[in-house]
Design an enzyme around this catalytic site. Structure first.
Site, PDB file in Angstrom:
ATOM      1  N   GLN A  47      -1.218   0.896  -1.597  1.00  0.00           N
ATOM      2  CA  GLN A  47       0.101   1.446  -1.769  1.00  0.00           C
ATOM      3  C   GLN A  47       0.913   1.187  -3.120  1.00  0.00           C
ATOM      4  O   GLN A  47       1.623   2.044  -3.336  1.00  0.00           O
ATOM      5  CB  GLN A  47       1.076   0.442  -1.246  1.00  0.00           C
ATOM      6  CG  GLN A  47       2.387   0.011  -1.212  1.00  0.00           C
ATOM      7  CD  GLN A  47       3.000  -0.982  -0.023  1.00  0.00           C
ATOM      8  OE1 GLN A  47       3.798  -0.905   1.259  1.00  0.00           O
ATOM      9  NE2 GLN A  47       3.796  -1.815  -0.878  1.00  0.00           N
TER      10      GLN A  47
ATOM     11  N   LEU B 271       8.973 -13.563   3.869  1.00  0.00           N
ATOM     12  CA  LEU B 271       8.811 -13.868   2.639  1.00  0.00           C
ATOM     13  C   LEU B 271       7.708 -14.684   2.126  1.00  0.00           C
ATOM     14  O   LEU B 271       7.826 -16.237   2.548  1.00  0.00           O
ATOM     15  CB  LEU B 271      10.130 -14.387   1.629  1.00  0.00           C
ATOM     16  CG  LEU B 271      10.727 -13.597   1.738  1.00  0.00           C
ATOM     17  CD1 LEU B 271      12.110 -13.308   0.755  1.00  0.00           C
ATOM     18  CD2 LEU B 271      10.765 -11.886   1.110  1.00  0.00           C
TER      19      LEU B 271
ATOM     20  N   SER C 232       0.274 -13.197   3.016  1.00  0.00           N
ATOM     21  CA  SER C 232       0.739 -11.966   3.947  1.00  0.00           C
ATOM     22  C   SER C 232       0.847 -12.518   4.812  1.00  0.00           C
ATOM     23  O   SER C 232       1.034 -13.853   5.437  1.00  0.00           O
ATOM     24  CB  SER C 232      -1.093 -11.070   4.110  1.00  0.00           C
ATOM     25  OG  SER C 232       0.083  -9.801   5.166  1.00  0.00           O
ATOM     26  N   SER C 233       2.489 -11.905   5.730  1.00  0.00           N
ATOM     27  CA  SER C 233       3.291 -12.353   6.033  1.00  0.00           C
ATOM     28  C   SER C 233       2.418 -11.953   7.551  1.00  0.00           C
ATOM     29  O   SER C 233       2.368 -12.778   8.289  1.00  0.00           O
ATOM     30  CB  SER C 233       4.444 -11.274   6.633  1.00  0.00           C
ATOM     31  OG  SER C 233       4.887 -11.081   5.119  1.00  0.00           O
ATOM     32  N   ARG C 234       1.341 -11.115   7.605  1.00  0.00           N
ATOM     33  CA  ARG C 234       0.721 -11.063   8.955  1.00  0.00           C
ATOM     34  C   ARG C 234      -0.173 -12.041   9.176  1.00  0.00           C
ATOM     35  O   ARG C 234      -1.042 -12.007   9.987  1.00  0.00           O
ATOM     36  CB  ARG C 234      -0.201 -10.301   8.832  1.00  0.00           C
ATOM     37  CG  ARG C 234       0.573  -8.567   8.874  1.00  0.00           C
ATOM     38  CD  ARG C 234       0.226  -7.217   9.404  1.00  0.00           C
ATOM     39  NE  ARG C 234       0.328  -6.618   9.642  1.00  0.00           N
ATOM     40  CZ  ARG C 234       0.891  -5.312   9.210  1.00  0.00           C
ATOM     41  NH1 ARG C 234       0.436  -5.303   7.715  1.00  0.00           N
ATOM     42  NH2 ARG C 234       1.949  -4.359   9.638  1.00  0.00           N
TER      43      ARG C 234
ATOM     44  N   GLY D 281       3.090  -5.479  -5.144  1.00  0.00           N
ATOM     45  CA  GLY D 281       2.189  -6.362  -5.385  1.00  0.00           C
ATOM     46  C   GLY D 281       0.646  -5.889  -5.187  1.00  0.00           C
ATOM     47  O   GLY D 281       0.343  -4.843  -4.490  1.00  0.00           O
TER      48      GLY D 281
ATOM     49  N   GLY E 250       4.175 -14.646  -2.335  1.00  0.00           N
ATOM     50  CA  GLY E 250       3.756 -13.662  -2.470  1.00  0.00           C
ATOM     51  C   GLY E 250       4.992 -12.140  -3.069  1.00  0.00           C
ATOM     52  O   GLY E 250       5.029 -12.071  -4.501  1.00  0.00           O
ATOM     53  N   HIS E 251       5.759 -12.548  -2.478  1.00  0.00           N
ATOM     54  CA  HIS E 251       7.021 -11.696  -3.208  1.00  0.00           C
ATOM     55  C   HIS E 251       7.900 -12.574  -3.797  1.00  0.00           C
ATOM     56  O   HIS E 251       7.728 -11.789  -4.174  1.00  0.00           O
ATOM     57  CB  HIS E 251       7.771 -12.137  -1.212  1.00  0.00           C
ATOM     58  CG  HIS E 251       7.318 -11.149   0.128  1.00  0.00           C
ATOM     59  ND1 HIS E 251       6.918 -11.856   1.427  1.00  0.00           N
ATOM     60  CD2 HIS E 251       6.954  -9.781  -0.404  1.00  0.00           C
ATOM     61  CE1 HIS E 251       6.598 -11.061   1.681  1.00  0.00           C
ATOM     62  NE2 HIS E 251       6.296  -9.159   1.072  1.00  0.00           N
TER      63      HIS E 251
ATOM     64  N   GLN F 208       6.409   3.472   8.972  1.00  0.00           N
ATOM     65  CA  GLN F 208       5.603   3.104   8.285  1.00  0.00           C
ATOM     66  C   GLN F 208       4.404   2.636   9.251  1.00  0.00           C
ATOM     67  O   GLN F 208       3.277   2.206   9.315  1.00  0.00           O
ATOM     68  CB  GLN F 208       5.148   2.593   6.899  1.00  0.00           C
ATOM     69  CG  GLN F 208       5.884   0.597   7.643  1.00  0.00           C
ATOM     70  CD  GLN F 208       6.205  -0.083   5.721  1.00  0.00           C
ATOM     71  OE1 GLN F 208       7.114   0.817   5.052  1.00  0.00           O
ATOM     72  NE2 GLN F 208       4.969  -0.372   5.739  1.00  0.00           N
TER      73      GLN F 208
HETATM   74  O1  PAF Z   1       4.834  -3.685   1.248  1.00  0.00           O
HETATM   75  C1  PAF Z   1       5.911  -3.995   1.852  1.00  0.00           C
HETATM   76  O2  PAF Z   1       5.780  -4.869   2.713  1.00  0.00           O
HETATM   77  C2  PAF Z   1       6.497  -2.225   2.327  1.00  0.00           C
HETATM   78  O3  PAF Z   1       5.537  -1.149   2.586  1.00  0.00           O
HETATM   79  C3  PAF Z   1       7.582  -2.066   1.676  1.00  0.00           C
HETATM   80  C4  PAF Z   1       6.456  -1.952  -0.263  1.00  0.00           C
HETATM   81  C5  PAF Z   1       8.698  -3.128   1.592  1.00  0.00           C
HETATM   82  C6  PAF Z   1       8.192  -0.453   2.246  1.00  0.00           C
HETATM   83  O4  PAF Z   1       8.494  -0.671   3.154  1.00  0.00           O
END
Ligand code: PAF
Length: 282
Positions: A153, A33, A185-187, A147, A36-37, A61
């Site tokens: 998404q 996290l 972003s986590s990335r 977000g 943003g989260h 995904q």
């Molecule tokens: O945005 C994300 O972190 C993911 O795509 C989500 C919405 C949690 C679905 O796995």
């Protein structure tokens, strides 16, 4: 703060909350996290009696050549952050529990998933909508928070919720940025120091587009070309896409007017980053 690891007890907990007249807010995440989260969780805490957060790295995904195995994870850290801000419960299931074998059921939103990220990540949105539909069925929230950084998404999930008559309000909240403009972003944790510096070019290119449009440019192609030129000045391996689209249909716009979504995906080294900006143009 409760930590619930299986669907059945999660459903029971949520049903109990609803039966006692508590409104439930839900923030689905893949963990690791950041602010943003937390901005989504804080909004949920404000707008609902109880807030549930899920932490689940959803294998469905990720494409076969994507970063599932090395996706950053640290549940203890996530747990502490969520406890500290007053989250009521965390849903933390395993992939085995979420996709019990044999698993055969997927949710597919058509059209909106063909463009932008959908083009270079086939199957990605099918994985997202499937897991979000499952999570919404398990948690049964009144409100669910997403977000704007993942603009496509959010649009796809809203369409799914509408098309499937889901009893939930989807709320999309603004991008949270680092002080130098990089979208959280986590990335971002994959970036080397040099790459971290280069990564600000995504936001800079959006600001360039905004300035051009504010000064009167209305040709998408001209704006996109200037953005491309700016991005290419950096140590960037590959531009996946830079696009100006209608924010509802995600179809490309030739002449900029009304509501537009400017979106891009760029590899900084091996890390694929996305960012976007929504503008209203008179
Ligand atoms: O945005 C994300 O972190 C993911 O795509 C989500 C919405 C949690 C679905 O796995």
């Amino acid at each position: 703060m409760r930590i619930i690891k299986s669907a059945n007890p999660m459903q029971k907990y949520s049903n109990r909350l609803k039966a006692t007249n508590n409104s439930v807010g839900f923030v689905p995440t893949m963990g690791y996290l950041h602010e943003g989260h937390l901005s989504l969780v804080r909004r949920s805490l404000k707008e609902n009696d109880k807030t549930i957060v899920s932490v689940f790295i959803n294998p469905a995904q990720f494409g076969p050549r994507e970063d599932l195995a090395k996706y950053p994870r640290d549940f203890k850290r996530d747990e502490n952050m969520l406890r500290k801000i007053g989250t009521d419960a965390v849903f933390y299931p395993t992939a085995k529990e979420m996709y019990q074998k044999p698993y055969h059921t997927y949710v597919d939103v058509e059209c909106l998933t063909d463009a932008l990220c959908g083009r270079s990540r086939p199957g990605h949105f099918r994985g997202v909508t499937t897991v979000v539909a499952k999570l919404l069925n398990i948690v049964n929230p009144d409100n669910a928070y997403f977000g704007q950084k993942d603009a496509q998404q959010a649009i796809v999930i809203e369409k799914m919720a509408n098309d499937l008559n889901m009893n939930v309000k989807i709320k999309t909240l603004p991008i949270v940025r680092e002080t130098d403009g990089l979208a959280m972003s986590s990335r971002n944790s994959y970036l080397s120091k040099k790459e971290r510096g280069d990564a600000t070019v995504l936001h800079k290119s959006l600001l360039l587009a905004k300035t051009m449009i504010r000064k009167g440019e209305r040709s998408s192609i001209k704006v996109i070309n200037m953005m491309k030129a700016l991005v290419r000045q950096k140590n960037v391996s590959q531009i996946d896409y830079i696009a100006i689209v209608n924010p509802e249909t995600l179809k490309p716009i030739k002449t900029i007017h009304g509501q537009v979504l400017i979106a891009l995906a760029v590899y900084i080294g091996k890390t694929r980053l996305i960012d976007n900006l929504k503008l209203k143009v008179r």
